[in-house]
Design a protein around this motif. Structure first.
Motif, PDB file in Angstrom:
ATOM      1  N   ASN A   1       0.842  -1.197   0.000  1.00  0.00           N
ATOM      2  CA  ASN A   1       0.000   0.000   0.000  1.00  0.00           C
ATOM      3  C   ASN A   1       0.875   1.244   0.000  1.00  0.00           C
ATOM      4  O   ASN A   1       1.973   1.243   0.560  1.00  0.00           O
ATOM      5  N   ALA A   2       0.356   2.300  -0.600  1.00  0.00           N
ATOM      6  CA  ALA A   2       1.089   3.569  -0.638  1.00  0.00           C
ATOM      7  C   ALA A   2       0.262   4.661   0.025  1.00  0.00           C
ATOM      8  O   ALA A   2      -0.952   4.727  -0.160  1.00  0.00           O
ATOM      9  N   TYR A   3       0.934   5.493   0.782  1.00  0.00           N
ATOM     10  CA  TYR A   3       0.324   6.653   1.449  1.00  0.00           C
ATOM     11  C   TYR A   3       1.187   7.829   1.030  1.00  0.00           C
ATOM     12  O   TYR A   3       2.396   7.830   1.288  1.00  0.00           O
ATOM     13  N   ALA A   4       0.599   8.820   0.368  1.00  0.00           N
ATOM     14  CA  ALA A   4       1.433   9.785  -0.346  1.00  0.00           C
ATOM     15  C   ALA A   4       1.471  11.182   0.268  1.00  0.00           C
ATOM     16  O   ALA A   4       0.445  11.754   0.619  1.00  0.00           O
ATOM     17  N   LEU A   5       2.698  11.712   0.343  1.00  0.00           N
ATOM     18  CA  LEU A   5       2.927  13.111   0.689  1.00  0.00           C
ATOM     19  C   LEU A   5       3.356  13.838  -0.584  1.00  0.00           C
ATOM     20  O   LEU A   5       3.943  13.225  -1.480  1.00  0.00           O
ATOM     21  N   ILE A   6       3.084  15.133  -0.618  1.00  0.00           N
ATOM     22  CA  ILE A   6       3.492  15.933  -1.771  1.00  0.00           C
ATOM     23  C   ILE A   6       4.724  16.739  -1.363  1.00  0.00           C
ATOM     24  O   ILE A   6       4.735  17.399  -0.319  1.00  0.00           O
ATOM     25  N   GLY A   7       5.769  16.658  -2.174  1.00  0.00           N
ATOM     26  CA  GLY A   7       7.052  17.253  -1.811  1.00  0.00           C
ATOM     27  C   GLY A   7       7.170  18.724  -2.205  1.00  0.00           C
ATOM     28  O   GLY A   7       6.941  19.099  -3.356  1.00  0.00           O
ATOM     29  N   HIS A   8       7.573  19.512  -1.237  1.00  0.00           N
ATOM     30  CA  HIS A   8       7.816  20.952  -1.454  1.00  0.00           C
ATOM     31  C   HIS A   8       8.844  21.174  -2.567  1.00  0.00           C
ATOM     32  O   HIS A   8       8.673  22.022  -3.437  1.00  0.00           O
ATOM     33  N   MET A   9       9.930  20.379  -2.553  1.00  0.00           N
ATOM     34  CA  MET A   9      10.981  20.605  -3.543  1.00  0.00           C
ATOM     35  C   MET A   9      10.469  20.331  -4.955  1.00  0.00           C
ATOM     36  O   MET A   9      10.811  21.041  -5.901  1.00  0.00           O
ATOM     37  N   SER A  10       9.633  19.305  -5.076  1.00  0.00           N
ATOM     38  CA  SER A  10       9.077  18.986  -6.394  1.00  0.00           C
ATOM     39  C   SER A  10       8.240  20.158  -6.900  1.00  0.00           C
ATOM     40  O   SER A  10       8.331  20.551  -8.070  1.00  0.00           O
ATOM     41  N   LEU A  11       7.428  20.736  -6.031  1.00  0.00           N
ATOM     42  CA  LEU A  11       6.589  21.879  -6.417  1.00  0.00           C
ATOM     43  C   LEU A  11       7.451  23.110  -6.690  1.00  0.00           C
ATOM     44  O   LEU A  11       7.227  23.862  -7.643  1.00  0.00           O
ATOM     45  N   ARG A  12       8.481  23.268  -5.865  1.00  0.00           N
ATOM     46  CA  ARG A  12       9.298  24.485  -5.888  1.00  0.00           C
ATOM     47  C   ARG A  12      10.148  24.590  -7.153  1.00  0.00           C
ATOM     48  O   ARG A  12      10.255  25.646  -7.774  1.00  0.00           O
ATOM     49  N   VAL A  13      10.756  23.460  -7.506  1.00  0.00           N
ATOM     50  CA  VAL A  13      11.609  23.447  -8.697  1.00  0.00           C
ATOM     51  C   VAL A  13      10.787  23.853  -9.927  1.00  0.00           C
ATOM     52  O   VAL A  13      11.255  24.603 -10.789  1.00  0.00           O
ATOM     53  N   GLN A  14       9.543  23.413  -9.967  1.00  0.00           N
ATOM     54  CA  GLN A  14       8.680  23.748 -11.105  1.00  0.00           C
ATOM     55  C   GLN A  14       8.194  25.203 -11.029  1.00  0.00           C
ATOM     56  O   GLN A  14       8.255  25.940 -12.007  1.00  0.00           O
ATOM     57  N   ALA A  15       7.724  25.612  -9.831  1.00  0.00           N
ATOM     58  CA  ALA A  15       7.159  26.963  -9.697  1.00  0.00           C
ATOM     59  C   ALA A  15       8.212  28.032  -9.930  1.00  0.00           C
ATOM     60  O   ALA A  15       7.930  29.097 -10.471  1.00  0.00           O
ATOM     61  N   LEU A  16       9.470  27.755  -9.535  1.00  0.00           N
ATOM     62  CA  LEU A  16      10.549  28.744  -9.683  1.00  0.00           C
ATOM     63  C   LEU A  16      11.354  28.510 -10.960  1.00  0.00           C
ATOM     64  O   LEU A  16      12.391  29.133 -11.163  1.00  0.00           O
ATOM     65  N   ASP A  17      10.869  27.589 -11.782  1.00  0.00           N
ATOM     66  CA  ASP A  17      11.539  27.275 -13.044  1.00  0.00           C
ATOM     67  C   ASP A  17      13.041  27.007 -12.835  1.00  0.00           C
ATOM     68  O   ASP A  17      13.886  27.550 -13.532  1.00  0.00           O
ATOM     69  N   PHE A  18      13.340  26.173 -11.866  1.00  0.00           N
ATOM     70  CA  PHE A  18      14.699  25.719 -11.535  1.00  0.00           C
ATOM     71  C   PHE A  18      15.589  26.812 -10.928  1.00  0.00           C
ATOM     72  O   PHE A  18      16.738  26.562 -10.608  1.00  0.00           O
ATOM     73  N   ASP A  19      15.062  28.012 -10.733  1.00  0.00           N
ATOM     74  CA  ASP A  19      15.840  29.116 -10.152  1.00  0.00           C
ATOM     75  C   ASP A  19      15.629  29.085  -8.633  1.00  0.00           C
ATOM     76  O   ASP A  19      14.987  29.960  -8.051  1.00  0.00           O
ATOM     77  N   VAL A  20      16.192  28.037  -7.973  1.00  0.00           N
ATOM     78  CA  VAL A  20      15.763  27.732  -6.601  1.00  0.00           C
ATOM     79  C   VAL A  20      16.560  28.437  -5.498  1.00  0.00           C
ATOM     80  O   VAL A  20      16.226  28.302  -4.332  1.00  0.00           O
ATOM     81  N   GLN A  21      17.600  29.178  -5.849  1.00  0.00           N
ATOM     82  CA  GLN A  21      18.444  29.772  -4.805  1.00  0.00           C
ATOM     83  C   GLN A  21      17.889  31.090  -4.259  1.00  0.00           C
ATOM     84  O   GLN A  21      18.613  31.956  -3.821  1.00  0.00           O
ATOM     85  N   ARG A  22      16.596  31.263  -4.301  1.00  0.00           N
ATOM     86  CA  ARG A  22      15.958  32.483  -3.784  1.00  0.00           C
ATOM     87  C   ARG A  22      14.604  32.102  -3.213  1.00  0.00           C
ATOM     88  O   ARG A  22      14.062  31.047  -3.532  1.00  0.00           O
TER      89      ARG A  22
END
Ligand code: ZN
Ligand code: CU
Length: 485
Positions: free
Chosen positions: A141-162
């Motif tokens: 069975n799987a119980y899923a969390l959503i990862g901040h980094m996964s969302l962040r890399v996309q939302a910041l278009d890989f410009d993550v140092q800010r």
């Protein structure tokens, strides 16, 4: 009136997951559920298993902390590392790293790349991932969390140092809300990792606000598990309070020699906080951690073992200092040459591991990394090690308490309804084991070996692993969602 079950366990020691004393008895399974418990001498089963008062039956173990988002999709063989330990449910998406919802135009930064290879980033929504789990069921069975980094890399278009702008944070929050509505159970962060480090507390709170109305869980690999650990616990507690959510501190530890022994202080802090807010934590039973190899974080005086390297796969299993000596360079330079890579860090104290494991609030989580060539032995050994080494051999905790930390407690904290417990009506996630012999065999030099003493494992009533034979090939796992029956 005698009943007929699909599966009947006779005369087993029942560890019901509550932490209360084990008791001798029978247990019947019909379909995917436990149908009856107690004295079932008058009843029969299509298949009967005789425990002779010696074999133990417990709820299938719940791995509170995994990075199995990708591995769980690749069939029963990929889950032998879980099933062979008695694990029937894996919490995925930890440390800010989740495979969904994410489509990556380029290779994501470490350690996000440990979760899935280049072809894995194909789930624009969590619903797409959940749909794949339905069409090709996983072996656990799987119980899923959503990862901040996964969302962040996309939302910041890989410009993550800010820090994220308000708009980007709102975009992450909207994606998290959607995923929670589609069957995900919470939000995880990995604020220690460079791609998330620039996120201030306010950014995390802005995104985690999505949890409030949905009752989601906040789970975190904290910003600092070393010198700044107390500040990090305070930050975690604040995020929980400000968003009205229950928090789980991931793989609780005190890193680096100057912090050895400080679990006394951190556990007291957590206990105090737990009087006014929901806070729990998981732990793995080893004084070494493992994650991506990060040259900036290489401390020359402490041992580091390479667990995989893309340019130098032959170095998996070797010590960084030995590689550096062989190459005639310093450890940092050697680390840079090995990238992309993963490593095992011997940065913790056994005394802290024991104190944390013995604490009534700790849950067991492996934090195993299935993509590594020479993984940390926790991937194959965590659960039998707690049962066999820490409970039976060392007597650190009772076997009942050990089982509770991998079943009932975890199910309660994560809100897994009718799992982690032996009661009529609960799902028949079960592990049959020998309490006198159960033990891990995986080591730092031979990490991929199955436990001894785990006799058989059932997922939703289906036999999925048998000692000596391995996985049965069954894929009876389901998506489990917080507080949903
Ligand atoms: Zn972590
Ligand atoms: Cu982790």
């Amino acid at each position: 009136m005698a009943r007929r079950f699909d599966l009947l366990f006779r005369d087993v020691m029942l560890y019901d997951g509550s932490g209360g004393p084990a008791r001798r008895g029978d247990l019947g399974v019909s379909g995917d559920r436990i149908a009856a418990i107690g004295d079932l001498a008058a009843d029969s089963g299509d298949r009967e298993i005789l425990g002779a008062g010696r074999l133990a039956l417990a709820p299938g173990f719940i791995d509170a902390h995994t990075h199995d988002d990708g591995a769980i999709l690749c069939g029963a063989d990929c889950m032998e590392c879980k099933l062979s330990q008695g694990v029937t449910t894996a919490v995925i998406g930890n440390c800010g790293l989740s495979l969904a919802p994410a489509v990556m135009r380029q290779r994501p930064p470490a350690p996000l790349d440990l979760v899935g290879g280049p072809d894995s980033w194909r789930f624009p929504s969590f619903a797409d991932y959940a749909d794949t789990l339905r069409r090709q069921p996983p072996a656990v069975n799987a119980y899923a969390l959503i990862g901040h980094m996964s969302l962040r890399v996309q939302a910041l278009d890989f410009d993550v140092q800010r820090p994220a702008t308000d708009r980007e944070a709102a975009q992450m929050k909207a994606k998290l809300e959607q995923a929670l509505d589609e069957g995900a159970s919470g939000f995880s962060t990995g604020l220690w990792y460079p791609p998330s480090q620039a996120a201030p507390t306010d950014e995390v709170i802005a995104v985690a606000e999505a949890l409030r109305s949905r009752g989601g869980l906040y789970v975190t690999h904290m910003r600092d598990e070393g010198d700044g650990i107390v500040d990090s616990i305070e930050e975690t507690l604040k995020i929980g309070r400000d968003t009205g959510s229950a928090v789980v501190i991931s793989h609780h530890k005190c890193m680096m020699p100057q912090n050895f022994g400080r679990s006394e202080e951190t556990l007291a802090l957590i206990d105090r906080a737990a009087k006014t807010q929901a806070v729990d934590f998981d732990v793995y039973p080893y004084p070494a951690g493992s994650t991506a190899l990060m040259p900036d974080r290489v401390a020359a005086e402490l041992p580091i073992q390479i667990s995989s390297s893309e340019p130098h796969p032959e170095m998996a299993g070797r010590m960084l200092n030995d590689i550096a000596a062989e190459w005639g360079v310093d450890a940092r330079t050697a680390a840079e040459r090995l990238l992309p890579a993963a490593a095992i860090y011997f940065f913790m104290d056994e005394g802290d591991v024991r104190r944390i494991l013995a604490h009534p609030r700790s849950m067991v989580g492996s934090d195993g990394i299935p993509s590594n060539d020479m993984p940390h032995p926790r991937l194959w050994g965590t659960f039998p090690r707690v049962l066999g080494h820490y409970a039976r051999e060392l007597g650190l905790i009772s076997l009942e308490a050990a089982v509770h930390k991998m079943t009932g407690l975890t199910a309660k904290v994560f809100g897994m309804v009718d799992r982690g417990s032996l009661h009529a009506g609960a799902y028949a996630d079960l592990v049959l084991f020998d309490p006198g012999t159960v033990i891990d065999t995986a080591t730092f030099t031979a990490p991929k070996t199955p436990a001894r003493g785990i006799a058989e494992v059932w997922v939703n009533g289906i036999s999925s692993y048998m000692a000596g034979k391995g996985v049965t090939g069954a894929t009876a796992g389901r998506l489990v969602t917080r507080n949903m029956a």
